[in-house]
Design a protein around this motif. Structure first.
Motif, PDB file in Angstrom:
ATOM      1  N   LEU A 193       0.859  -1.173   0.000  1.00 33.27           N
ATOM      2  CA  LEU A 193       0.000   0.000   0.000  1.00 33.27           C
ATOM      3  C   LEU A 193       0.897   1.225   0.000  1.00 33.27           C
ATOM      4  O   LEU A 193       1.786   1.343   0.837  1.00 33.27           O
ATOM      5  CB  LEU A 193      -0.899   0.023   1.235  1.00 33.27           C
ATOM      6  CG  LEU A 193      -1.725   1.289   1.450  1.00 33.27           C
ATOM      7  CD1 LEU A 193      -2.757   1.425   0.334  1.00 33.27           C
ATOM      8  CD2 LEU A 193      -2.420   1.248   2.789  1.00 33.27           C
ATOM      9  N   ALA A 194       0.702   2.083  -0.955  1.00 37.61           N
ATOM     10  CA  ALA A 194       1.484   3.318  -1.013  1.00 37.61           C
ATOM     11  C   ALA A 194       0.528   4.488  -1.074  1.00 37.61           C
ATOM     12  O   ALA A 194      -0.454   4.459  -1.793  1.00 37.61           O
ATOM     13  CB  ALA A 194       2.384   3.308  -2.243  1.00 37.61           C
ATOM     14  N   THR A 195       0.799   5.503  -0.308  1.00 39.44           N
ATOM     15  CA  THR A 195      -0.022   6.704  -0.313  1.00 39.44           C
ATOM     16  C   THR A 195       0.869   7.875  -0.643  1.00 39.44           C
ATOM     17  O   THR A 195       1.977   7.978  -0.132  1.00 39.44           O
ATOM     18  CB  THR A 195      -0.693   6.924   1.055  1.00 39.44           C
ATOM     19  OG1 THR A 195      -1.468   5.775   1.350  1.00 39.44           O
ATOM     20  CG2 THR A 195      -1.574   8.144   1.037  1.00 39.44           C
ATOM     21  N   PHE A 196       0.388   8.744  -1.481  1.00 38.19           N
ATOM     22  CA  PHE A 196       1.179   9.861  -1.964  1.00 38.19           C
ATOM     23  C   PHE A 196       0.331  11.114  -1.946  1.00 38.19           C
ATOM     24  O   PHE A 196      -0.792  11.108  -2.398  1.00 38.19           O
ATOM     25  CB  PHE A 196       1.629   9.537  -3.394  1.00 38.19           C
ATOM     26  CG  PHE A 196       2.179  10.686  -4.155  1.00 38.19           C
ATOM     27  CD1 PHE A 196       1.408  11.343  -5.090  1.00 38.19           C
ATOM     28  CD2 PHE A 196       3.464  11.112  -3.929  1.00 38.19           C
ATOM     29  CE1 PHE A 196       1.918  12.400  -5.799  1.00 38.19           C
ATOM     30  CE2 PHE A 196       3.971  12.161  -4.643  1.00 38.19           C
ATOM     31  CZ  PHE A 196       3.203  12.810  -5.578  1.00 38.19           C
ATOM     32  N   VAL A 241       3.892   3.961  -5.533  1.00 38.96           N
ATOM     33  CA  VAL A 241       3.603   5.129  -6.369  1.00 38.96           C
ATOM     34  C   VAL A 241       4.697   5.355  -7.403  1.00 38.96           C
ATOM     35  O   VAL A 241       4.438   5.783  -8.523  1.00 38.96           O
ATOM     36  CB  VAL A 241       3.418   6.387  -5.483  1.00 38.96           C
ATOM     37  CG1 VAL A 241       3.274   7.635  -6.316  1.00 38.96           C
ATOM     38  CG2 VAL A 241       2.198   6.219  -4.602  1.00 38.96           C
ATOM     39  N   GLY A 242       5.936   5.023  -7.075  1.00 36.05           N
ATOM     40  CA  GLY A 242       7.035   5.181  -8.030  1.00 36.05           C
ATOM     41  C   GLY A 242       6.826   4.391  -9.303  1.00 36.05           C
ATOM     42  O   GLY A 242       7.344   4.750 -10.357  1.00 36.05           O
ATOM     43  N   SER A 243       6.071   3.302  -9.237  1.00 36.65           N
ATOM     44  CA  SER A 243       5.782   2.494 -10.429  1.00 36.65           C
ATOM     45  C   SER A 243       4.908   3.236 -11.428  1.00 36.65           C
ATOM     46  O   SER A 243       4.842   2.862 -12.590  1.00 36.65           O
ATOM     47  CB  SER A 243       5.077   1.195 -10.030  1.00 36.65           C
ATOM     48  OG  SER A 243       5.886   0.420  -9.202  1.00 36.65           O
ATOM     49  N   ASN A 282       8.682  15.512 -11.140  1.00 39.80           N
ATOM     50  CA  ASN A 282       8.850  14.108 -11.468  1.00 39.80           C
ATOM     51  C   ASN A 282       9.012  13.366 -10.143  1.00 39.80           C
ATOM     52  O   ASN A 282      10.025  13.512  -9.471  1.00 39.80           O
ATOM     53  CB  ASN A 282      10.074  13.897 -12.352  1.00 39.80           C
ATOM     54  CG  ASN A 282      10.277  12.443 -12.724  1.00 39.80           C
ATOM     55  OD1 ASN A 282      10.153  11.551 -11.904  1.00 39.80           O
ATOM     56  ND2 ASN A 282      10.596  12.214 -13.983  1.00 39.80           N
ATOM     57  N   TYR A 283       8.009  12.593  -9.771  1.00 39.88           N
ATOM     58  CA  TYR A 283       8.001  11.925  -8.473  1.00 39.88           C
ATOM     59  C   TYR A 283       9.226  11.031  -8.276  1.00 39.88           C
ATOM     60  O   TYR A 283       9.835  11.016  -7.222  1.00 39.88           O
ATOM     61  CB  TYR A 283       6.722  11.094  -8.301  1.00 39.88           C
ATOM     62  CG  TYR A 283       6.687  10.377  -6.970  1.00 39.88           C
ATOM     63  CD1 TYR A 283       6.297  11.046  -5.822  1.00 39.88           C
ATOM     64  CD2 TYR A 283       7.076   9.046  -6.860  1.00 39.88           C
ATOM     65  CE1 TYR A 283       6.278  10.409  -4.587  1.00 39.88           C
ATOM     66  CE2 TYR A 283       7.065   8.399  -5.633  1.00 39.88           C
ATOM     67  CZ  TYR A 283       6.672   9.083  -4.503  1.00 39.88           C
ATOM     68  OH  TYR A 283       6.669   8.457  -3.288  1.00 39.88           O
TER      69      TYR A 283
END
Length: 132
Positions: A3-6, A39-41, A63-64
């Motif tokens: 789980l990624a939150t941004f 999120v980087g994906s 650019n994240y």
């Protein structure tokens, strides 16, 4: 399950009318095990520009993956119409990662133009680009 939150609050160059506003905000929640980097994906990139005054613009690029939470670059530009077929333009862009600035200048008269740039990271000018 990964789980990624941004959350990103976009940096905006504010004008007199925009004083006190925080600008656009967005949030992305990723809940997908097929994205190994979270999120980087997603390869998130974006650009925001704004006219500050007549013939003067500013903006940011983001650019994240290269600059999590910060803009990748910040730029300002201006174009001035000297007469009905002559314009002069300039743009300066600061790269946050390299801490360098590239300055582009151009002159257009009718269908002819000349342009040149200067990069502060290498202290190099050019090449001069002429188009007829």
């Amino acid at each position: 399950m990964k789980l990624a939150t941004f959350s990103l609050a976009a940096f905006l160059v504010s004008s007199a009318e925009g004083k006190g506003s925080s600008g656009p905000r967005f949030s992305i929640n990723v809940n997908d095990p097929s994205l190994p980097e979270g999120v980087g994906s997603l390869g998130l990139e974006g650009e925001y520009s704004r006219e500050i005054s007549e013939n003067f613009n500013a903006g940011v690029k983001y650019n994240y993956n290269s600059n999590k939470g910060l803009p990748s670059s910040i730029w300002v530009s201006s174009t001035t119409e000297v007469d009905e077929d002559t314009t002069i333009s300039a743009r300066a862009e600061y790269d946050v990662n390299t801490k360098s600035t590239v300055i582009d200048a151009s002159f257009t008269k009718g269908g002819d133009s000349a342009a040149i740039d200067f990069d502060t990271s290498s202290n190099e000018v050019g090449p001069l680009r002429i188009q007829k």
